[in-house]
Enzyme design. Structure first.
Site, short mmCIF file in Angstrom:
data_model
loop_
_atom_site.label_atom_id
_atom_site.label_comp_id
_atom_site.label_asym_id
_atom_site.label_seq_id
_atom_site.Cartn_x
_atom_site.Cartn_y
_atom_site.Cartn_z
N SER A 10 0.84 -1.18 0.00
CA SER A 10 0.00 0.00 0.00
C SER A 10 0.88 1.24 0.00
O SER A 10 1.78 1.38 -0.83
CB SER A 10 -0.96 -0.03 1.20
OG SER A 10 -1.96 0.96 1.06
N GLU A 63 -1.13 -2.77 -8.02
CA GLU A 63 -2.33 -3.14 -7.27
C GLU A 63 -2.95 -1.87 -6.71
O GLU A 63 -2.28 -0.84 -6.64
CB GLU A 63 -1.99 -4.11 -6.12
CG GLU A 63 -0.95 -3.61 -5.14
CD GLU A 63 -1.48 -2.72 -4.00
OE1 GLU A 63 -2.70 -2.70 -3.79
OE2 GLU A 63 -0.67 -2.06 -3.35
N HIS A 71 -4.41 -5.46 -1.65
CA HIS A 71 -5.08 -5.32 -0.36
C HIS A 71 -6.02 -6.51 -0.18
O HIS A 71 -7.25 -6.38 -0.19
CB HIS A 71 -5.87 -4.01 -0.32
CG HIS A 71 -5.03 -2.79 -0.30
ND1 HIS A 71 -4.21 -2.42 -1.34
CD2 HIS A 71 -4.87 -1.84 0.66
CE1 HIS A 71 -3.59 -1.28 -1.03
NE2 HIS A 71 -3.97 -0.91 0.17
#
Length: 342
Positions: free
Chosen positions: A137, A241, A312
């Site tokens: 992240s 992502e 995630h």
């Protein structure tokens, strides 16, 4: 003197786009393979540790893997939505890299704030003390910058607050403890369905491609373009992502990567999961994620696939940045061509 319009139409911006501050990293440096008894340092580079229980669970999970843990001095600090002042968060990272007893550094979680640390980091200190740095992240900012500036292989993988379930732990151990040059392959279980429903791979463009694995969270990466904290993209395998992004935002960010000349340089592409990235309900409708990937990625005519266990999500790969790899876009696999640890 040519007008602004003729300047743009003549493609005169191309030379400027080709000299973005992306850079070839120093010689590749691998962290030492982890073993039971090693100490893992835990810190908060971005959002605060709102819950002491979350930190305790992270410690207990790592202890169950045979590790000891050490907390950064400022781990419970608060400064608004940040885990303390920038200088203190950077100091925690420096202290953990400088501590000879610490063999790995793991972020408790992401949340906005890592990019604020990049100008404050002592990259010479980090380069002199190579060790595992892992997270995902927002931690993408640290992973990319440290790899670009020092050549250290960094790891896109679980954070302390992640679920340390069997799947995630297996990939973590095989990569960082066993030192395997492994092949990352999605689960293929059908359960009681007639065909596989979960965690499917979608081939965007078939074929094999080789290159250095580089990537992370799309939002964070795209916001670093134009800074000196990104690596050279030539002949890389770009993996991305994201989570909770409207499709138009994914479109905007991939367009940004295209306009910056990044997508044209890569050798292959892997899209992991974009969790809860659904078309919006307003207006006259929306493009889908499939539409966006088809337009921006399939048109590159390079091997590409989506659906990898990166993002995630509960079950995730640990993916090294800077390691040579080969993707098979038809099979949906990422094969490391060397170990990620020394």
């Amino acid at each position: 003197m040519p007008s602004r319009r003729s300047f743009l139409q003549a493609g005169s911006l191309a030379p400027f786009l080709s000299i973005l501050p992306a850079q070839t990293p120093p010689s590749l440096s691998k962290p030492t393979r982890l073993k039971p008894g090693d100490t893992v340092g835990l810190f908060c580079p971005a959002a605060p540790a709102y819950s002491q229980e979350t930190v305790k669970i992270a410690q207990e999970s790592l202890m169950a893997l045979g590790f000891q843990t050490k907390l950064g001095p400022h781990i419970y600090d608060r400064y608004g939505y940040l885990a303390g002042r920038d200088a203190d968060r950077a100091a925690d990272l420096h202290a953990l890299f400088d501590d000879k007893s610490v063999k790995a550094i793991m972020a408790i979680h992401g949340g906005w704030g890592c990019a604020r640390l990049l100008p404050l980091l002592d990259y010479d200190l980090i380069q002199r003390n190579p060790k595992v740095l892992i997270g995902y992240s927002d931690v993408t900012a640290l992973l990319l910058a440290i790899y670009a500036k020092t050549g250290l292989v960094t790891l896109h993988g679980p954070v302390g607050s992640a679920t340390f379930n069997a799947y995630t732990v297996d990939w973590f151990k095989r990569l960082l403890m066993d030192g395997e040059a492994l092949t990352m392959r999605n689960p293929t279980e059908k359960g009681d369905n007639l065909t596989q429903v979960q965690d499917r791979i979608t081939t965007l463009r078939p074929g094999l491609a080789r290159g250095r694995l580089v990537g992370g969270n799309l939002t964070v990466l795209s916001h670093l373009i134009g800074s000196p904290y990104l690596p050279d993209w030539k002949n890389t395998i770009l993996f991305l992502e994201d989570t909770h992004e409207d499709i138009y935002r994914v479109d905007r960010m991939l367009t940004h990567l295209k306009l910056a000349g990044i997508l044209n340089q890569i050798a292959g592409f892997v899209f992991g999961k974009c969790s809860d990235c659904n078309p919006s309900n307003g207006g006259y409708g929306s493009l889908t994620l499939d539409d966006i990937l088809a337009e921006h990625i399939v048109s590159l005519a390079k091997p590409a696939f989506s659906g990898a266990m990166i993002g995630h999500i509960r079950d995730k790969f640990t993916v090294p940045l800077g390691i040579d790899a080969e993707i098979d876009a038809t099979a949906g696999t990422i094969r490391l061509l060397e170990s990620a640890v020394s």
